[in-house]
Design a protein around this motif. Structure first.
Motif, PDB file in Angstrom:
ATOM      1  N   THR A 100      44.552  71.260  34.672  1.00 37.65           N
ATOM      2  CA  THR A 100      46.138  70.229  34.123  1.00 37.65           C
ATOM      3  C   THR A 100      45.559  68.804  34.373  1.00 37.65           C
ATOM      4  O   THR A 100      46.179  67.943  33.956  1.00 37.65           O
ATOM      5  CB  THR A 100      46.942  71.231  34.803  1.00 37.65           C
ATOM      6  N   LEU A 122      55.439  71.792  24.815  1.00 35.68           N
ATOM      7  CA  LEU A 122      53.985  71.847  25.502  1.00 35.68           C
ATOM      8  C   LEU A 122      53.030  73.052  25.232  1.00 35.68           C
ATOM      9  O   LEU A 122      52.098  72.292  25.504  1.00 35.68           O
ATOM     10  CB  LEU A 122      54.409  72.641  27.310  1.00 35.68           C
ATOM     11  N   TYR A 154      51.274  63.801  30.299  1.00 40.13           N
ATOM     12  CA  TYR A 154      52.152  64.919  31.075  1.00 40.13           C
ATOM     13  C   TYR A 154      53.495  63.847  31.848  1.00 40.13           C
ATOM     14  O   TYR A 154      53.914  64.287  31.891  1.00 40.13           O
ATOM     15  CB  TYR A 154      51.405  64.262  32.899  1.00 40.13           C
ATOM     16  N   ILE A 157      55.432  65.313  28.757  1.00 38.09           N
ATOM     17  CA  ILE A 157      55.836  67.088  28.974  1.00 38.09           C
ATOM     18  C   ILE A 157      56.472  66.541  30.393  1.00 38.09           C
ATOM     19  O   ILE A 157      57.828  67.523  30.396  1.00 38.09           O
ATOM     20  CB  ILE A 157      54.599  67.471  29.494  1.00 38.09           C
ATOM     21  N   PRO A 174      55.038  72.352  35.041  1.00 38.91           N
ATOM     22  CA  PRO A 174      53.407  73.659  34.806  1.00 38.91           C
ATOM     23  C   PRO A 174      52.593  73.732  35.548  1.00 38.91           C
ATOM     24  O   PRO A 174      52.625  72.851  36.696  1.00 38.91           O
ATOM     25  CB  PRO A 174      52.932  71.988  33.410  1.00 38.91           C
ATOM     26  N   LEU A 181      48.549  78.108  31.532  1.00 34.74           N
ATOM     27  CA  LEU A 181      49.266  77.849  31.821  1.00 34.74           C
ATOM     28  C   LEU A 181      50.704  78.339  31.862  1.00 34.74           C
ATOM     29  O   LEU A 181      51.019  78.585  31.118  1.00 34.74           O
ATOM     30  CB  LEU A 181      48.909  76.241  31.408  1.00 34.74           C
ATOM     31  N   LEU A 183      54.529  77.500  32.745  1.00 32.85           N
ATOM     32  CA  LEU A 183      56.368  77.365  33.028  1.00 32.85           C
ATOM     33  C   LEU A 183      56.874  77.696  34.191  1.00 32.85           C
ATOM     34  O   LEU A 183      57.745  78.594  34.164  1.00 32.85           O
ATOM     35  CB  LEU A 183      56.968  76.326  31.708  1.00 32.85           C
TER      36      LEU A 183
END
Length: 336
Positions: A100, A122, A154, A157, A174, A181, A183
């Motif tokens: 990430t 996302l 990011y 996000i 995340p 990935l 949530l």
């Protein structure tokens, strides 16, 4: 790491080189302020060392508390930085991030129509950056139209997840897993580890402060005329007689009605800010965003940051706060 410790932890480079016997120290760190899990590895170099460079694939595995088999602790990971120290005994310090990190370090622009959810957005970010999704949840709350100019992915996000929380949705983070990935909903992990002051806690520090306290909130509407005062949608206050007036001004383009502004203002009011720092024997699977129980206090707290010093025995340092504190500090604060 010692020979005993290397039986419980492993660092694998490029899916083929086991570096465990060369590792002298290994830490894992994570915070709600950042997206990527970070590992710091200090190792000694030998004549048959395979060599290591930024960009290589790497993973960290370990045996969890109460387990017998290794699991992935940081995977997929990438070598981000290497620092060699040459002397009588050559050393190497390596910084590793989960993948990430590319969402934190990469910038772009996006135009999103109204009616999408944070989950849908996302999915778009992940697709554009070649990141696999896993066990994906629906954040449900419908977001407004957004134009994101050049900024880290990011940051976008975070803005999507903040808007979700402000509209009454759950708090999400995340989190990279070996399968992709996901949530993660704050505080939703099945395992809730118990921390006991007279048992498994080595030290416990409680902080209480007025720093960050908010006793009055003024919510402003969108600025229509740069030369005129901005419309005030709502003003809420509490505990000013006890703590004085500590005012926060909110300019949030997602708030368009007085009722929404009042709700947001009340959500930002807060009294004394209370946080905890805990040092204890390591539980290597605890992550930022997990819930822990502080025995004897009746409190369930959220991990806002964690540092694992892996070993046998290992040690961890946790920063803890209430769910309400996390919501105000990480999801309701700031403009979007």
């Amino acid at each position: 790491m010692s020979e005993q410790t290397s039986r419980f932890y492993e660092v694998i480079l490029d899916k083929q080189y086991a570096l465990g016997d060369l590792v002298e120290s290994l830490t894992l760190e994570e915070s709600l302020d950042e997206i990527a899990y970070r590992a710091s590895v200090n190792m000694r170099l030998t004549a048959d060392f395979p060599g290591i460079r930024p960009g290589q694939e790497i993973r960290v595995s370990g045996v969890p508390i109460g387990g017998t088999n290794m699991v992935y602790l940081l995977h997929p990971g990438v070598v981000w930085e290497c620092e060699n120290v040459y002397g009588s005994s050559d050393k190497l310090a390596v910084t590793i991030y989960d993948s990430t990190i590319y969402l934190a370090k990469s910038e772009d622009e996006y135009l999103f129509p109204a009616g999408q959810t944070a989950s849908q957005r996302l999915e778009r970010y992940a697709s554009d950056w070649g990141i696999t999704l896993n066990n994906f949840v629906d954040t449900a709350e419908v977001l407004r139209k957004n134009v994101y100019r050049s900024q880290p992915i990011y940051s976008m996000i975070q803005a999507d997840l903040k808007e979700t929380a402000r509209k009454g949705g759950a708090l999400y983070r995340p989190r990279m897993t070996p399968n992709g990935l996901e949530l993660f909903e704050i505080g939703s992990a099945e395992a809730v580890w118990a921390l006991e002051p007279n048992g498994n806690i080595e030290s416990l520090t409680q902080r209480r402060t007025l720093e960050g306290t908010v006793t009055k909130v003024k919510v402003l509407g969108n600025e229509s005329d740069p030369e005129s005062a901005t419309e005030v949608l709502a003003v809420e206050e509490a505990d000013t007689d006890q703590f004085g007036t500590l005012q926060k001004v909110v300019l949030d383009s997602t708030l368009t009605t007085v009722s929404e502004a009042v709700k947001a203002a009340k959500g930002l009011l807060s009294g004394i800010q209370e946080t905890f720092s805990v040092t204890s024997p390591d539980v290597n699977t605890i992550r930022a965003g997990d819930k822990v129980a502080l025995i004897g206090s009746g409190m369930e707290l959220i991990v806002t940051s964690v540092r694992h010093e892996l070993g046998q025995p290992g040690k961890m340092t946790l920063e803890l706060a209430s769910y309400d504190y996390v919501k105000r500090r990480y999801y309701l604060d700031g403009s979007i």
